[in-house]
Each structure stands twice: as structure tokens, then as C-alpha cells.
Scaffold this motif. Sequence first.
Motif, PDB file in Angstrom:
ATOM      1  N   LEU A 197       0.803  -1.236   0.000  1.00 10.18           N
ATOM      2  CA  LEU A 197       0.000   0.000   0.000  1.00 10.18           C
ATOM      3  C   LEU A 197       0.834   1.284   0.000  1.00 10.18           C
ATOM      4  O   LEU A 197       0.277   2.374   0.135  1.00 10.18           O
TER       5      LEU A 197
ATOM      6  N   VAL B 292      -0.267   4.146  -2.225  1.00  7.11           N
ATOM      7  CA  VAL B 292      -1.532   4.811  -1.917  1.00  7.11           C
ATOM      8  C   VAL B 292      -1.426   5.675  -0.671  1.00  7.11           C
ATOM      9  O   VAL B 292      -1.850   6.829  -0.667  1.00  7.11           O
ATOM     10  N   ILE B 293      -0.871   5.130   0.393  1.00  3.72           N
ATOM     11  CA  ILE B 293      -0.850   5.856   1.674  1.00  3.72           C
ATOM     12  C   ILE B 293       0.529   6.401   2.029  1.00  3.72           C
ATOM     13  O   ILE B 293       0.691   7.004   3.089  1.00  3.72           O
TER      14      ILE B 293
ATOM     15  N   MET C 113       3.544   5.464   6.469  1.00  7.25           N
ATOM     16  CA  MET C 113       2.385   4.798   7.042  1.00  7.25           C
ATOM     17  C   MET C 113       2.258   3.355   6.542  1.00  7.25           C
ATOM     18  O   MET C 113       1.773   2.486   7.260  1.00  7.25           O
ATOM     19  N   ALA C 114       2.700   3.090   5.306  1.00  2.56           N
ATOM     20  CA  ALA C 114       2.660   1.724   4.790  1.00  2.56           C
ATOM     21  C   ALA C 114       3.563   0.814   5.616  1.00  2.56           C
ATOM     22  O   ALA C 114       3.215  -0.348   5.892  1.00  2.56           O
TER      23      ALA C 114
ATOM     24  N   PHE D   3      -9.156   5.673   4.483  1.00  2.00           N
ATOM     25  CA  PHE D   3      -8.266   6.702   3.924  1.00  2.00           C
ATOM     26  C   PHE D   3      -9.066   7.628   3.034  1.00  2.00           C
ATOM     27  O   PHE D   3      -9.940   7.191   2.278  1.00  2.00           O
TER      28      PHE D   3
ATOM     29  N   HIS E 278      -5.266  12.352  -1.077  1.00  2.00           N
ATOM     30  CA  HIS E 278      -4.160  11.924  -1.928  1.00  2.00           C
ATOM     31  C   HIS E 278      -2.851  12.114  -1.171  1.00  2.00           C
ATOM     32  O   HIS E 278      -2.419  13.240  -0.918  1.00  2.00           O
ATOM     33  N   ALA E 279      -2.209  11.011  -0.807  1.00  2.00           N
ATOM     34  CA  ALA E 279      -0.971  11.084  -0.034  1.00  2.00           C
ATOM     35  C   ALA E 279       0.136  11.791  -0.802  1.00  2.00           C
ATOM     36  O   ALA E 279       0.987  12.462  -0.202  1.00  2.00           O
TER      37      ALA E 279
ATOM     38  N   TYR F 252      -2.145  13.999   6.769  1.00  2.00           N
ATOM     39  CA  TYR F 252      -1.183  14.384   5.743  1.00  2.00           C
ATOM     40  C   TYR F 252      -1.445  15.857   5.410  1.00  2.00           C
ATOM     41  O   TYR F 252      -2.589  16.249   5.175  1.00  2.00           O
TER      42      TYR F 252
ATOM     43  N   ALA G 289      -5.002  14.742   3.242  1.00  2.00           N
ATOM     44  CA  ALA G 289      -5.362  13.329   3.346  1.00  2.00           C
ATOM     45  C   ALA G 289      -5.359  12.921   4.814  1.00  2.00           C
ATOM     46  O   ALA G 289      -4.681  13.543   5.639  1.00  2.00           O
TER      47      ALA G 289
ATOM     48  N   LEU H 154      -5.513   9.179   7.268  1.00  2.00           N
ATOM     49  CA  LEU H 154      -5.530   7.730   7.413  1.00  2.00           C
ATOM     50  C   LEU H 154      -6.024   7.377   8.806  1.00  2.00           C
ATOM     51  O   LEU H 154      -5.505   7.895   9.802  1.00  2.00           O
TER      52      LEU H 154
END
Length: 390
Positions: A176, A179-180, A184-185, A331, A334-335, A357, A365, A367
Amino acid sequence: MNTICVVGASLAGLLTARALRSQGYGGRIVVIGEEQHRPYDRPPLSKDFLKGAIGEADLALEGEDEEPGIEWRLGVAATRLDATARRLTLSDGTSLAADGVVIATGAAARTLPGTEGLAGVHTLRTLDDARALRADLATARRLVVIGGGFIGAEVAATARELGLDVTLVESGPAPLAGVIGLTMAQALAGLHEERGVRLVRGVQVTEVTGTERADGVRLSDGTHLPADVVVAGIGAVPNIAWLGDSGLELGDGVLCDEGGGASVPGVVAVGDCAAWWDPAQGRHHRIEHWTGARQRAVVAAATLLSGGTARPEPARPAYFWSDQFDVKIQFIGHARDADTVTVEEGDPAGGSFLAVYRQGDRPVAVLGVNQVRLFTRWRRRLETAPVQAG
């Protein structure tokens, strides 16, 4: 308009048909679906359906008599569209003329080269895919999942809960991450490792081994991972090949304006096959999430019925969720637009946190991991914030 054809018996197609009715359209609606099934809910396929917690009836999005104003043409695919004439050719040799066309043909899972006809290798996109995978997992001990996107991560979590030995192979630094964001992934990767999923990162898959049936996966560093079942979760491509000579502008999907209108009047596109213009991002892009289909269906219906004169409200930020193990991941935004990301509630090590974010001082963004109530407040804030061009 007397007849509108919806190509794709998907969530997006069904919701657009409903929106046409709710906005006053009383004419004929024909829904064409390549699958034999009536529209069904896809998110549970990789979770509750795969683990056997729910059955096929629980996936239904509507009852047999719930859509009395719709004609269904199931088990037949659209093979060609003349967009100017708004005439569809179908795989059974028939054709349909319409005053308006809704393209909602979705996307198809990417497959691994060289695995055609090899038993034990799966993708997961449709109900039939999920049936086949569930049957294979019932007798398997070892699963290798290729790709750490949503499908891959959810299948890995479900299979681990079923007691399988699971390895998740991700070519990037963490599942991920695209996306994130990487920070954070990496925090979320621990959720899988703590529950017994083996993560293999930063390597490519060079081949799936086996003769008649897969018996493992070979990696670019020479490692061989034994497997009884292999799942490829390596993304999807929009189902637009049938539109090659339609006269529509195509790219990564059917290219549409911000209201879903395609390049030829009388045609709109929704769902995973549609790349809408996003003024805030300054580009066309597809949204492959359940909420995107729900939000865009109403807009596309208005665009079609108004002849393109209806002006949509500014698009909401993209939102998605994913359930993995006992964790709800949410979420919005847009990271890639962010300069910084900070944890503002909870602790990633504890499996419950919320991260914001920001681009400068502006939140772009959010999460949430097992932070439903706080995330909901942040989601409302981002959805009502003034849209700023990228």
C-alpha cells in the motif's frame, strides 16, 4: 430519450440506472452484463465470502423484483460501439440502438504471464473468481500472494485467518505504499507480520513454477517459495478494448469530463473503466473504489439526461476502506500531495491510530486505523473544504 443502454451489470451500472429513474427518466433502460449474475457486492469477495462467513445470496445488491423498470441482458458482452450512432453490437450477434449509452464495464485483473492453464493460480475480481479461490484454499496449506495492494493484502489476511501459511510478495518497499505513502505503509506492514504473514519486499516474481499445477513462486533474487495456491493481486486494467473503434477518446479508461461525459455526446462512463477529468488534480484519473462508483453514478445520470449541460458539484476527495484481520483501515485524499504526515491520535504500534497528511498547513489526506469515529469527523472536514487546484 426513449432508450438508454447501460453496458455493465456492475455496482456503477446499477446505481446509474437507479439514478436515471430517480431523476425522472421514464423511458426504456436495458442493462447488458457479460457475467450471468445480477449485480453483486464485490468488496466482501476477498473477505467474508472467501472465508465462508457469508454466502452468494448475501452479496446481492437488489432483489428479483426490486428493479421493475430495467430489462436485463445477462451472459452477453458488448463487443463494439458506434458512439456517434449510439449502436451496440453484442456477442450473441444482436445489436441495440439507443438514445443514450452508459459505459460501466469495469476493469479486469492483470494476470501473470506464463500462467495460462496452470491450476492453482488465481486472480480475484468476480464472483466466479472468488468461488474458485475459496474451493482451492479449502484444501491448501501454503499460499503465496503476489502484490501488496488492497486485494493482495485482504486475501493474505483472510487466508491467514483460515489457518494457511501465507507469504505476501511486494515488489516495492511495503504494501500500500503507493496509496498511503511509505511511512504509514511501513507502519501497517506490522499488522500482517504480527499475525503471522511473511512479507517479502523489494523483489520481483520471475516465474510461477509447476507443470500442470503451481507448486511455488521463484523470485528475482533466486528464492523459491513453495505454494499450493498462488494469488496475483497486481492491479487491474479497464475493460475498454471493445471500444477501440468506437470513436471515443480512450486512455487509462474512457476519457470523460468532470461530469462523466465522454468525447461523443450521448455517452457517459462510470466506475472502474472511466477516467474522469479532475480539475483539482489537473488530469484524468480512474477511481477503483466502491464509494467512487456510488458518488459518480448520480453525476453521470444528470450529465446524460441534460445533454451535458448539468454542472456537477466539485468532486469529493477519494475515499476507501479496507478490512484486514480485526483492523479497519480508512483513507481519504491523496498522499502524494502531502509534504508531511503526522500521527495525531493513537500509536501505530498499538494497532489503532489516526494520521494527517498536510501540504504546508492544509490537510490533504487522512488515514484512520481502527479510529472510525475520529476519522469520520476528519472525512467530513475534507469533503467540505474548498477545492484547490493542484
